[in-house]
Design an enzyme around this catalytic site. Structure first.
Site, mmCIF file in Angstrom:
data_model
loop_
_atom_site.group_PDB
_atom_site.id
_atom_site.type_symbol
_atom_site.label_atom_id
_atom_site.label_comp_id
_atom_site.label_asym_id
_atom_site.label_seq_id
_atom_site.Cartn_x
_atom_site.Cartn_y
_atom_site.Cartn_z
ATOM 1 N N TYR A 193 45.323 42.376 39.353
ATOM 2 C CA TYR A 193 44.672 42.396 38.042
ATOM 3 C C TYR A 193 45.542 41.670 37.017
ATOM 4 O O TYR A 193 46.706 42.007 36.843
ATOM 5 C CB TYR A 193 44.388 43.839 37.630
ATOM 6 C CG TYR A 193 43.349 44.419 38.553
ATOM 7 C CD1 TYR A 193 42.007 44.288 38.261
ATOM 8 C CD2 TYR A 193 43.699 44.980 39.784
ATOM 9 C CE1 TYR A 193 41.032 44.736 39.136
ATOM 10 C CE2 TYR A 193 42.736 45.430 40.672
ATOM 11 C CZ TYR A 193 41.401 45.298 40.342
ATOM 12 O OH TYR A 193 40.441 45.717 41.223
ATOM 13 N N LEU A 194 44.959 40.675 36.362
ATOM 14 C CA LEU A 194 45.678 39.912 35.335
ATOM 15 C C LEU A 194 45.765 40.729 34.049
ATOM 16 O O LEU A 194 46.827 40.846 33.455
ATOM 17 C CB LEU A 194 44.975 38.581 35.067
ATOM 18 C CG LEU A 194 44.988 37.603 36.249
ATOM 19 C CD1 LEU A 194 44.077 36.417 35.976
ATOM 20 C CD2 LEU A 194 46.410 37.114 36.528
#
Lengths: 157, 157
Positions: free
Chosen positions: A29-30
């Site tokens: 997840y960025l």
């Protein structure tokens, strides 16, 4: 807006899918916010970047393909928010395909199954096979983006 | 980790840059969280997707180029979180380049100037030209990702 309509359930490790080939999936997840996230995923040679918005049965989903180099460049930004799992595409008797995800690393022991639909009405009419576990479509604790840092829900261990 | 070291200031609309060509910039935020965001930007024919993490002087920055088609696919996901501005690359007497951003739409009237540095020490030693306004490097209200929904800080109007 592109929508994803999906029901999610827990699943047993020994369900009727153990002979289906398992595709390794790595995703990270960025950025995660309340009910929205941007994720990158490597799966079977493909690299994608996906934006998801909303929670529960119907969500908005925007997805693009990215190159291996771009995946590698962005991967360090997912540190501390990564999921390793294998995915099996399991044919159901009604002609649909179930995605069975068997988690590894910090989530080892967790198995989940997802089924996608074209409409909310179809989703509501779906009768899950007997081997499906508890439905967790509306249980935010089972969202991959929450599991990644919160871990497997205690009530499920 | 790739870092961005940058000092930010407000600027007057009539600073010594009005004859520098103004490049139109459109950017939108895919997801914003506390001190992190993923943004897409269209500027002078280039399309980029950028992940920024952290606040203030030194931040982590991860950037990839994306195609026009992918930009167009992701753009609807930025609804309600878009910034329109023009950017001028203004040479300073010390050889550095200042980025002067003149905001439009809901942020019309706001002008800001940014200067990037290779090290924090260089950043600290920088003496801003007399036409630079108030320094806002550590003022989260002036982050583009906050401005986009909170609007121009009241004390600056």
């Amino acid at each position: 807006m592109p929508t994803e309509i999906e029901r999610k359930f827990t699943a047993p490790a020994d369900g009727p899918f153990t002979d289906v080939p398992a595709i390794p999936v790595e995703q990270g997840y960025l950025v995660r916010a309340d009910g929205a996230h941007v994720r990158i995923r490597k799966s079977g040679g493909a690299h994608t970047l996906t934006v998801k918005k909303g929670r529960g049965l119907t969500r908005q989903e925007f997805e693009i393909d990215i190159s291996t180099d771009d995946f590698d460049l962005l991967w360090p930004a997912t540190e501390g928010a990564r999921v390793t799992k294998t995915r099996r595409l399991v044919p159901l008797s009604d002609g649909r395909t179930a995605c069975v995800d068997e988690f590894a690393a910090q989530l080892a022991g967790l198995v989940m199954v997802e089924v996608e639909f074209s409409t909310e009405d179809e989703a509501r009419r779906f009768r899950p096979p007997a081997w499906f576990g508890t439905e967790v479509t509306e249980d935010v604790r089972y969202s991959n983006s929450v599991l990644v840092t919160a871990g497997r829900p205690v009530t499920d261990r």
